[in-house]
Design a protein around this motif. Structure first.
Motif, short mmCIF file in Angstrom:
data_model
loop_
_atom_site.label_atom_id
_atom_site.label_comp_id
_atom_site.label_asym_id
_atom_site.label_seq_id
_atom_site.Cartn_x
_atom_site.Cartn_y
_atom_site.Cartn_z
N SER A 130 0.83 -1.21 0.00
CA SER A 130 0.00 0.00 0.00
C SER A 130 0.87 1.26 0.00
N VAL A 131 1.91 1.26 0.82
CA VAL A 131 2.80 2.42 0.88
C VAL A 131 3.52 2.61 -0.45
N HIS A 174 2.60 1.66 -3.41
CA HIS A 174 1.63 2.09 -4.42
C HIS A 174 1.26 3.55 -4.22
N SER A 175 1.08 3.97 -2.96
CA SER A 175 0.72 5.37 -2.69
C SER A 175 1.84 6.33 -3.06
N LEU A 176 3.07 5.83 -3.08
CA LEU A 176 4.21 6.66 -3.49
C LEU A 176 4.35 6.71 -5.01
N GLN A 220 7.64 4.95 4.55
CA GLN A 220 7.54 5.69 3.29
C GLN A 220 8.89 6.23 2.87
#
Length: 154
Positions: free
Chosen positions: A28-29, A31-33, A125
């Motif tokens: 998730s991290v 992908h969010s980056l 992150q």
């Protein structure tokens, strides 16, 4: 396997090797980056959890208990059958190190993220972003062989 009680066998059968909560957090991290990746590429040594083919970088997400995160409070040894567990854990650590070496010999950069490190999202992150962008990751420790840095020079 005959000396292992059915209840323990069922318990061990429920231990996941993929799509664990820490792995889902890391995915998730990443992908969010804005990073896109492949999952569990079997053609690579160790089937890394996340593979960034264009960057030739991989991430393993390891459970502190199973993969023996050096210095972590989750790295405990069950009281019963300690010899069995120590042999199993030793084999896991040896296999992990061999997979990292094999990947590096193939020209891949490797990052290991530990289960306990997934709790601090800002640090996670930063670690993922730094590793993917320039190959340097700074948090955590792997153990006696990997204490100084998360990535070894090629």
């Amino acid at each position: 396997m005959d000396d292992v009680p059915d209840s323990r066998r069922r318990l061990m059968a429920n231990v996941r090797s993929a799509n664990t909560k820490p792995e889902l957090i890391v995915r998730s991290v990443a992908h969010s980056l804005g990073y896109r990746y492949r999952l569990h590429v079997r053609s690579l040594p160790g089937s890394p959890d996340l593979v960034f083919p264009r960057k030739r970088k991989v991430i393993f997400v390891h459970g502190c208990f199973w993969h023996r995160h050096y210095g972590c409070s989750r790295t405990t040894v069950p009281r019963t059958r300690a010899d069995y567990w120590n042999a199993k854990f030793s084999a896991n650590v040896t296999r992990d190190a061999a997979q990292v070496i094999a990947l590096r010999e193939l020209g891949w950069s490797v990052l290991t993220i530990w289960e306990c490190e997934t709790q601090d999202l800002p640090a996670l992150q930063q670690n993922i972003s730094r590793f993917i962008s320039d190959g340097v990751a700074v948090c955590g420790s792997r153990g006696p062989d990997f204490r100084k840095s998360r990535t070894l020079p090629r």
